[in-house]
Design a protein around this motif. Structure first.
Motif, short mmCIF file in Angstrom:
data_model
loop_
_atom_site.label_atom_id
_atom_site.label_comp_id
_atom_site.label_asym_id
_atom_site.label_seq_id
_atom_site.Cartn_x
_atom_site.Cartn_y
_atom_site.Cartn_z
N SER A 210 -1.95 1.66 1.34
CA SER A 210 -0.71 0.98 1.69
C SER A 210 -0.82 -0.53 1.51
CB SER A 210 -0.33 1.31 3.13
OG SER A 210 -1.35 0.92 4.00
N ILE B 245 5.33 0.44 4.93
CA ILE B 245 5.04 1.42 3.88
C ILE B 245 4.52 2.75 4.42
CG2 ILE B 245 3.35 1.84 2.03
CD1 ILE B 245 4.37 -0.46 0.65
N PRO B 246 3.56 2.75 5.35
CA PRO B 246 3.14 4.06 5.89
C PRO B 246 4.29 4.82 6.53
CG PRO B 246 1.57 2.40 6.49
CD PRO B 246 2.74 1.68 5.90
N GLU C 195 6.32 6.37 3.86
CA GLU C 195 5.58 7.45 3.22
C GLU C 195 5.65 8.74 4.01
OE1 GLU C 195 1.74 5.92 2.36
OE2 GLU C 195 2.39 5.20 0.41
N ARG D 120 3.23 -4.16 5.07
CA ARG D 120 2.10 -3.26 5.30
C ARG D 120 2.35 -2.31 6.45
NH1 ARG D 120 -1.00 -7.79 3.62
NH2 ARG D 120 -1.17 -8.60 5.71
#
Lengths: 377, 215
Positions: free
Chosen positions: A229, A270-271, A274, A267
């Motif tokens: 990520s 993004i996870p 996802e 940062r």
């Protein structure tokens, strides 16, 4: 006459301006690691990461056990992402021993890996919340994580360290009615995820603390060899699932999430995005999975590897995770090297923290998706 | 009763499977085998050459034509090329791999201890983020350094040039390799311990002669 100081200990003078702080080694949320930070007032002058407090010598231990005995202890570095850390090991051993995996097992592995990615990310998000003092964000993901833990418990029989993926397939078949149950929980989870957006990602306090802090440019992200990520938050479109698809990921319908900002907010975001893609993959895999068939190729007792070497990698919750295995005609591997995302992202820490406010340290540190136990192995 | 029979039979099966390994053919036998099949057999070619896919072949040809005798290029398997070189040449080869081939970061650096040949192999796995065609490739760059019977990390002959100047990302990987195998990297700015405790007073623990207690 003052008493002499013990070796390794220095006194700081008042007019030095620079003060040394030890952050850690005890951490309440993650494994142990220490950051030696020098501050000038509120600003960080330098940061020297000192990992190794949870070094267990997994790679050394693997040289003493055969390919099957290695399965359970190799998942210990990240017990909440245990499918993904075993995945490349299984791929590598299959390559070494020349084992074919049944089609249905490949789909079950993908489902297990994506469920585990969600479990990992939710745990990470919970600690992110409590690092920034947002206790609701600690409770919600920690609670929703139970849904997936229950699913994996139904699949494998164990809640966290399930050693479900084995060379040759998966340990056992799915239970009856698993598909409906899994789809129902994924639907519910997607609704919950949208609520996270409102309470956490659009929260002005989070935005003010993370936006524009710890900026990692695209060039630096590539030069420092970051992964996962952190890399995708700096605008590099790179995901092993797309670039070097393993098992059945090439048939799956999903997107790689990329952001260009390169700051702590990207940062952390993004996870989260996802997890939506993971839900898509789980749905797709359940739809395309063969409804019956074998799930495990039986191995010969005490298989030997031949004079060979292999490097296999997957995309884990923390980025690329690879196994380099050297074998020499013995039932035990000659050398096992685990290349993990956490260890590779550690190198960013001195870069990102230099010149940063001390108060931004937690968000930068945890945004690197760093798991100390995995980095030390 | 039948299950016991199975258990008895299975191990002998595996022994048989491994003893009929075709790689143990002597060169004369192999030559005869290939001549019968009408395949051109040269004594230097490996007995079981794997067919190289065109893309991997183009990369390995580029390196081989530049350094010809200094290096040894192997095709291990799909997307995996292995380049072995002497430790004196590794910096030139690494610069070539970065500048001409487009690999831009190190994925991992591992040491492999070979006490029998008195060598430690240092293996760099290199990848590329910027070149779309190389995204699935991992290039293995390996070199061997001498190994001392009684190691004295940092002061003995187990040393090689650091690649940090070429690939910035090897910094922590090389520090780990130094403490675990005792290979000193010349030119590395920060050769301190990373994972081991400061008061570690034994030999580097990932060497084969360091035994885990009770094993």
């Amino acid at each position: 006459m003052t008493t002499p100081l013990p070796p390794g200990i220095q006194l700081e003078k008042v007019d030095d301006r620079i003060m040394t702080l030890n952050v850690g080694p005890q951490h309440p949320g993650s494994g142990h690691m220490r950051l030696i930070i020098k501050v000038d007032g509120d600003y960080i002058v330098s940061c020297d990461p000192d990992p190794g407090y949870v070094h267990r010598g997994e790679e050394k231990m693997a040289e003493y056990r055969n390919y099957i005995q290695n399965i359970p202890h190799l998942e210990r570095p990240v017990i909440h992402d245990s499918s993904n850390i075993l995945y490349p090991y299984c791929l590598a051993v299959e390559e070494l021993l020349g084992i074919e995996v049944p089609e249905r097992a490949k789909y079950i592995r993908v489902i297990a890996a994506e469920l585990n990615r969600c479990i990992y990310t939710l745990y990470w998000l919970a600690i992110y919340g409590i690092f920034l003092g947002h206790s609701t964000m600690f409770m919600w993901p920690a609670g929703d994580r139970e849904l997936f833990i229950d699913l994996l418990e139904a699949m494998s029989g164990a809640r966290v360290t399930h050693a479900y993926l084995v060379p040759g397939g998966v340990r056992n078949d799915l239970p009856a009615n698993f598909e409906e149950r899994c789809l129902r929980q994924v639907d519910y989870f997607e609704k919950r995820l949208k609520e996270y957006q409102a309470i956490f990602y659009k929260n002005p306090i989070l935005i003010s603390r993370t936006e524009g802090t710890g900026i990692l440019s695209r060039t630096d992200a590539i030069r420092l060899g970051t992964t996962g990520s952190v890399l995708r938050a700096s605008g590099v479109n790179y995901d092993i699932r797309k670039k070097e698809p393993y098992d059945v990921y090439e048939n799956m319908d999903f997107e790689t999430v990329v952001m260009k900002e390169g700051d702590s907010y990207a940062r952390s975001y993004i996870p989260y995005l996802e997890m939506f893609e993971s839900c898509r993959i789980i749905r797709d895999a359940i739809r395309k999975m063969p409804k019956s068939g074998s799930v495990r190729t039986k191995l010969k007792p005490n298989p030997k590897g031949g004079n060979d070497e292999v490097y296999k990698r997957v995309e884990s919750g923390r980025g690329e995770l690879g196994y380099y295995i050297v074998s020499n005609n013995r039932p035990e591997p000659y050398r096992v090297k685990i290349s993990v995302g956490s260890f590779r992202n550690l190198i960013c820490m001195p870069y990102l923290l230099k010149g940063e406010l001390l108060g931004n340290m937690p968000s930068v540190y945890w945004g690197l998706n760093y798991w100390p136990v995995e980095a030390d192995r | 009763m039948s299950s016991e029979n199975e258990k008895d039979e299975q191990p002998s099966d595996t022994v048989a499977a491994h003893s009929e390994d075709t790689e143990s053919l002597s060169k004369d036998e192999a030559k005869k085998f290939y001549e019968e099949k009408g395949i051109d057999f040269s004594p230097d070619s490996p007995i079981h050459p794997k067919p190289i896919p065109p893309f991997e072949k183009s990369i390995s040809d580029k390196i081989a034509s530049k350094f010809n005798s200094k290096i040894n290029v192997d095709y291990v398997r799909e997307s995996r090329i292995r380049v072995s070189t002497k430790k004196e040449d590794i910096l030139d080869v690494a610069f070539f791999i970065r500048d001409e081939l487009g690999y831009d970061h190190a994925v991992s650096v591992s040491g492999v201890d070979y006490p029998d040949s008195k060598e430690i192999e240092v293996v760099y796995h290199l990848g590329s983020y910027t070149d779309e065609k190389l995204a699935s490739q991992v290039l293995t760059l390996a070199t061997r350094v001498p190994r001392e019977e009684i190691p004295n990390p940092g002061k003995d002959s187990s040393r090689m040039t650091s690649l940090r100047e070429v690939f910035y990302s090897v910094e922590f990987h090389e520090r780990e390799c130094f403490e675990m195998f005792g290979v000193y990297f010349e030119g590395h700015p920060d050769n301190r311990r990373l994972l081991l405790p400061e008061d570690w007073a034994d030999i580097p623990p990932f060497r084969k002669d360091f035994k885990i207690k009770g094993r």
